[in-house]
Scaffold this active site. Structure first.
Site, PDB file in Angstrom:
ATOM      1  N   ASP A  71       5.394  10.911   2.655  1.00 19.51           N
ATOM      2  CA  ASP A  71       5.613  10.690   1.091  1.00 19.51           C
ATOM      3  C   ASP A  71       7.300  10.404   1.026  1.00 19.51           C
ATOM      4  O   ASP A  71       7.839  11.292   1.449  1.00 19.51           O
ATOM      5  CB  ASP A  71       5.002  11.819   0.510  1.00 19.51           C
ATOM      6  CG  ASP A  71       5.381  11.722  -1.128  1.00 19.51           C
ATOM      7  OD1 ASP A  71       6.027  11.134  -1.327  1.00 19.51           O
ATOM      8  OD2 ASP A  71       4.592  12.492  -1.953  1.00 19.51           O
ATOM      9  N   VAL A  72       7.607   9.277   0.603  1.00 18.45           N
ATOM     10  CA  VAL A  72       8.994   9.191   0.403  1.00 18.45           C
ATOM     11  C   VAL A  72       9.820  10.052  -0.611  1.00 18.45           C
ATOM     12  O   VAL A  72      11.002  10.034  -0.703  1.00 18.45           O
ATOM     13  CB  VAL A  72       9.410   7.599   0.430  1.00 18.45           C
ATOM     14  CG1 VAL A  72       8.940   6.714   1.523  1.00 18.45           C
ATOM     15  CG2 VAL A  72       8.853   7.157  -1.063  1.00 18.45           C
ATOM     16  N   ASN A  98      10.891  -0.137   0.105  1.00 19.54           N
ATOM     17  CA  ASN A  98       9.872  -0.747  -0.445  1.00 19.54           C
ATOM     18  C   ASN A  98       8.909  -0.104  -1.390  1.00 19.54           C
ATOM     19  O   ASN A  98       8.294  -0.448  -2.364  1.00 19.54           O
ATOM     20  CB  ASN A  98       9.117  -1.760   0.481  1.00 19.54           C
ATOM     21  CG  ASN A  98       7.811  -2.485  -0.136  1.00 19.54           C
ATOM     22  OD1 ASN A  98       8.015  -3.495  -1.058  1.00 19.54           O
ATOM     23  ND2 ASN A  98       6.821  -1.778  -0.108  1.00 19.54           N
ATOM     24  N   TYR A 171       8.541   3.160 -15.165  1.00 20.43           N
ATOM     25  CA  TYR A 171       8.756   1.983 -13.888  1.00 20.43           C
ATOM     26  C   TYR A 171      10.220   1.374 -14.099  1.00 20.43           C
ATOM     27  O   TYR A 171      10.985   1.183 -13.444  1.00 20.43           O
ATOM     28  CB  TYR A 171       7.685   1.227 -13.779  1.00 20.43           C
ATOM     29  CG  TYR A 171       7.726   0.092 -13.067  1.00 20.43           C
ATOM     30  CD1 TYR A 171       7.142   0.384 -11.426  1.00 20.43           C
ATOM     31  CD2 TYR A 171       8.156  -0.968 -13.253  1.00 20.43           C
ATOM     32  CE1 TYR A 171       7.329  -0.786 -10.609  1.00 20.43           C
ATOM     33  CE2 TYR A 171       8.386  -2.143 -12.331  1.00 20.43           C
ATOM     34  CZ  TYR A 171       7.650  -1.923 -10.755  1.00 20.43           C
ATOM     35  OH  TYR A 171       7.905  -2.802  -9.925  1.00 20.43           O
ATOM     36  N   LYS A 175      13.359   1.397 -11.764  1.00 19.43           N
ATOM     37  CA  LYS A 175      14.225   0.044 -11.119  1.00 19.43           C
ATOM     38  C   LYS A 175      15.534  -0.256 -11.613  1.00 19.43           C
ATOM     39  O   LYS A 175      16.311  -0.720 -10.758  1.00 19.43           O
ATOM     40  CB  LYS A 175      13.322  -1.153 -11.532  1.00 19.43           C
ATOM     41  CG  LYS A 175      11.864  -1.120 -10.864  1.00 19.43           C
ATOM     42  CD  LYS A 175      11.805  -0.912  -9.334  1.00 19.43           C
ATOM     43  CE  LYS A 175      10.597  -0.946  -8.645  1.00 19.43           C
ATOM     44  NZ  LYS A 175      10.828  -1.006  -7.292  1.00 19.43           N
TER      45      LYS A 175
HETATM   46  C1  BGC Z   1       5.567  -5.337 -11.540  1.00 17.74           C
HETATM   47  C2  BGC Z   1       4.508  -6.126 -11.672  1.00 17.74           C
HETATM   48  C3  BGC Z   1       4.732  -7.110 -12.610  1.00 17.74           C
HETATM   49  C4  BGC Z   1       6.293  -7.821 -12.355  1.00 17.74           C
HETATM   50  C5  BGC Z   1       6.480  -8.888 -13.379  1.00 17.74           C
HETATM   51  C6  BGC Z   1       7.055  -6.038 -10.816  1.00 17.74           C
HETATM   52  O1  BGC Z   1       7.984  -5.267 -10.787  1.00 17.74           O
HETATM   53  O2  BGC Z   1       5.258  -4.247 -10.513  1.00 17.74           O
HETATM   54  O3  BGC Z   1       3.457  -5.502 -12.019  1.00 17.74           O
HETATM   55  O4  BGC Z   1       3.642  -8.328 -12.478  1.00 17.74           O
HETATM   56  O5  BGC Z   1       7.014  -6.959 -12.272  1.00 17.74           O
HETATM   57  O6  BGC Z   1       6.501  -8.420 -14.645  1.00 17.74           O
END
Ligand code: BGC
Length: 273
Positions: A71-72, A98, A171, A175
């Protein structure tokens, strides 16, 4: 200078570790790195069967691979994984950060646990794996027969490192964090002969986003956001990864390569068809 011959595979004899390599983009990257001559650790957290299938695929094609579970987001498991790899293959030359996941919810409904889990895997995991790889790159230094630099790191980011994403705060935050983690590592490590870059995929057909492309209706909606009018394939990302891992991109560090069919070009206007 590298002493490899023109006809040698570009990653001949290099040792790579790909996190989250049992499915989707990670699996395609593991196969492509192996096809380019690298030995590959196929890291996975769950789904051992799928990881072993990737290893078998690589071996059947004449390559070398092994699966390691970790598990990273957990420091002890990451450290054990790198120790295992270095003990078995002597070192590491390429790290592909990744592993990633989504746990989507409107902000007001997002639990702390889901916020934390996404940050742990998508961002802290990249820190922990990069730190372990860099310690080994620095210990070993440049091996000119293998590569002009001591090590290469490729961080998997997303178009959502620049495009805000309503309903996916955890998310998008992870990122965005990857973007500056990558650039800061690149700046800090360039004088030590280590290259760090990112790839920001757009919509790629993988298990993370099946709902977005599985039905013709969903795919038609998605294609409106993609100037190239094609949903990407994991192999689109894998080819870019091989290039960033090779000496072909020797003067590239701190860069983010958007492999997104033009999604970041914000097509919010009439494009004439
Ligand atoms: C997400 C995907 C999405 C894509 C474009 C990615 O980073 O994981 O679920 O389709 O971005 O929105």
């Amino acid at each position: 200078m590298s002493t490899t011959h023109a006809c040698d595979p570009v990653l001949k004899d290099q040792r790579a570790l790909v996190t989250g390599a049992s499915s989707g983009i990670g699996a395609a990257i593991a196969k492509a790195l192996a096809a380019a001559g690298a030995k590959v650790v196929v890291n996975y957290a769950g789904g051992a069967d799928r990881a072993h299938a990737v290893v078998e695929h690589i071996r059947a094609a004449g390559g070398q691979a092994m699966a390691i579970r970790a598990d990273v987001g957990r420091e002890d498991e990451v450290e054990a994984m790198f120790a295992h790899m270095i003990e078995t293959w002597g070192s590491i030359d390429i790290l592909v950060n990744n592993a990633g996941l989504q746990k989507d919810a409107p902000l007001v409904e997002m639990s702390l646990a889901d916020w934390q889990k996404v940050l742990d895997i998508n961002l802290t995991g990249q820190f922990l794996c990069s730190r372990a790889a860099v310690r080994e790159f620095l210990r070993r230094g440049v091996v000119p027969e293998l590569s002009r630099v001591a090590g290469k790191i490729i961080c998997m980011s997303s178009v959502h490192d620049v495009i805000p994403w309503a309903g996916h705060a955890n998310y998008a935050a992870s990122k965005g964090g990857v973007s500056l983690l990558m650039k800061t590592m690149a700046q800090e490590l360039a004088p030590r002969c280590i290259r760090v870059n990112a790839i920001s995929p757009g919509a790629i057909k993988t298990p993370i986003n099946t709902a977005a492309w599985m039905t013709p209706e969903a795919e038609a909606e998605l294609l409106k956001l993609i100037p190239c009018r094609r949903v990407g394939e994991p192999e689109d990302i894998a080819r870019a990864t091989v290039w960033l891992a090779s000496d072909e991109s020797d003067y590239v560090t701190g860069a983010t390569l958007y492999v997104d069919g033009g999604m970041t070009l914000y097509p919010g206007f009439d494009q004439g068809g």
